[in-house]
Design an enzyme around this catalytic site. Structure first.
Site, PDB file in Angstrom:
ATOM      1  CG  HIS A 183     -10.079  62.160  19.281  1.00 17.31           C
ATOM      2  ND1 HIS A 183     -10.156  61.038  20.072  1.00 17.31           N
ATOM      3  CD2 HIS A 183      -8.946  62.013  18.547  1.00 17.31           C
ATOM      4  CE1 HIS A 183      -9.120  60.252  19.834  1.00 17.31           C
ATOM      5  NE2 HIS A 183      -8.373  60.821  18.910  1.00 17.31           N
ATOM      6  CG  HIS A 188      -4.298  62.970  20.299  1.00 15.81           C
ATOM      7  ND1 HIS A 188      -3.518  61.841  20.501  1.00 15.81           N
ATOM      8  CD2 HIS A 188      -5.392  62.544  19.608  1.00 15.81           C
ATOM      9  CE1 HIS A 188      -4.100  60.788  19.962  1.00 15.81           C
ATOM     10  NE2 HIS A 188      -5.240  61.183  19.423  1.00 15.81           N
ATOM     11  CD  GLU A 228      -6.201  57.737  19.325  1.00  9.60           C
ATOM     12  OE1 GLU A 228      -7.062  58.054  20.168  1.00  9.60           O
ATOM     13  OE2 GLU A 228      -5.887  58.470  18.381  1.00  9.60           O
TER      14      GLU A 228
END
Length: 299
Positions: A183, A188, A228
């Protein structure tokens, strides 16, 4: 009546204890970085719970405390962890080329060209941080799991991203019950290397410094539906989408509803943590999304 209201406000201020907050990156070492124990929450339902070697490794990956201003030591990844990364990396990279925003894809290509990301090994934070520092000054600091929203946002204020270094179990490569290294690295990092996105994220963090619990809740919601799970134009911005092949397809093939960004609707949304997002919000560009968010955090 106005005088009475003024006196009440002054009295309230006298007896309201100021909220401590970090004044520098070094002060981040003093904040609460305890994490939610999802393993205990899920018990035998946690993927890999019957794999003793994996669970022991997972425990070791959660138990450390790296100072925010120090170099991050390299982590040990067993063969199984690197296999899980390999399974995911090729699939996600293929989907990113189709559906991710240009700002993300440009930096993902650079990470590959510099041999920081490869398909065979989980990238080390030390290499990623050296690269991020040269791009925007952002830094990954490992934590044991999902920390509270206030502490997480405090980190963003100083361009620190509290990240996970463990990886999901190989029995469930395309679904993670909590944010993991996939993730953080695939969702990111490429965008934290974009100065506009770095400024965007930092501004949300700055507004958290000394903020009330109510304001923290609002900022967390704004962050969730932009950094997100945000969409720009017809492309994906959000890390929560970009780190999940199923979520990418759900959004890219227009299987979920996407509406123009609207602060009131965003703040009234409920978090969806263990299923595909039923509703997302978009702007026409990263610049416009940043404008919407800046206006929101000022309100």
């Amino acid at each position: 009546m106005a005088m009475k209201s003024l006196l009440l406000n002054q009295t309230k201020q006298l007896f309201t204890k100021p909220i401590w907050y970090p004044r520098s990156r070094r002060d981040l070492d003093c904040i609460d970085k305890s994490h939610r124990n999802i393993i205990d929450d899920l018990g035998n339902s946690y993927p890999g719970s019957n794999d003793i070697d994996y669970m022991n490794w997972l425990s070791s990956m959660r138990n450390y405390d790296t100072p925010a201003d120090s170099d991050v030591p390299d982590a040990y990844y067993p063969e199984q962890a690197n296999k899980t990364w390999n399974i995911l990396y090729g699939k996600l990279k293929e989907l990113h080329s189709l559906y991710a925003c240009d700002e993300h894809n440009q930096n993902l290509i650079e990470l590959e060209n510099k041999n920081i990301y490869t398909e065979n090994e989980v990238p080390q934070f030390s290499k990623v941080n050296n690269w991020l520092n040269s791009k925007t000054g952002f830094k990954l600091v490992p934590v044991g799991g999902m920390i509270n929203a206030r502490s997480f946002l405090y980190g963003l204020a100083y361009r620190v991203f509290f990240a996970s270094r463990y990886i999901r179990h190989i029995s469930s490569p395309f679904y993670a019950v909590e944010p993991d290294v996939v993730h953080d690295l695939m969702g990111h990092v490429p965008l934290f290397a974009n100065e506009e996105m770095a400024e965007f994220s930092q501004e949300i963090g700055k507004k958290s410094l000394g903020a009330s619990d109510e304001k923290i809740d609002q900022l967390a919601k704004i962050y969730y539906y932009s950094v997100e799970f945000g969409v720009i134009g017809e492309k994906i911005l959000g890390a929560g989408i970009l780190s999940s092949s199923g979520e990418i397809i759900n959004v890219g093939e227009k299987k979920c509803k996407v509406e123009p960004w609207e602060l009131k609707k965003v703040l009234n949304m409920d978090y969806v943590l263990h299923d595909f997002q039923p509703l997302l919000f978009k702007a026409n560009s990263l610049t416009e999304m940043k404008k919407f968010v800046f206006e929101a955090v000022e309100s």
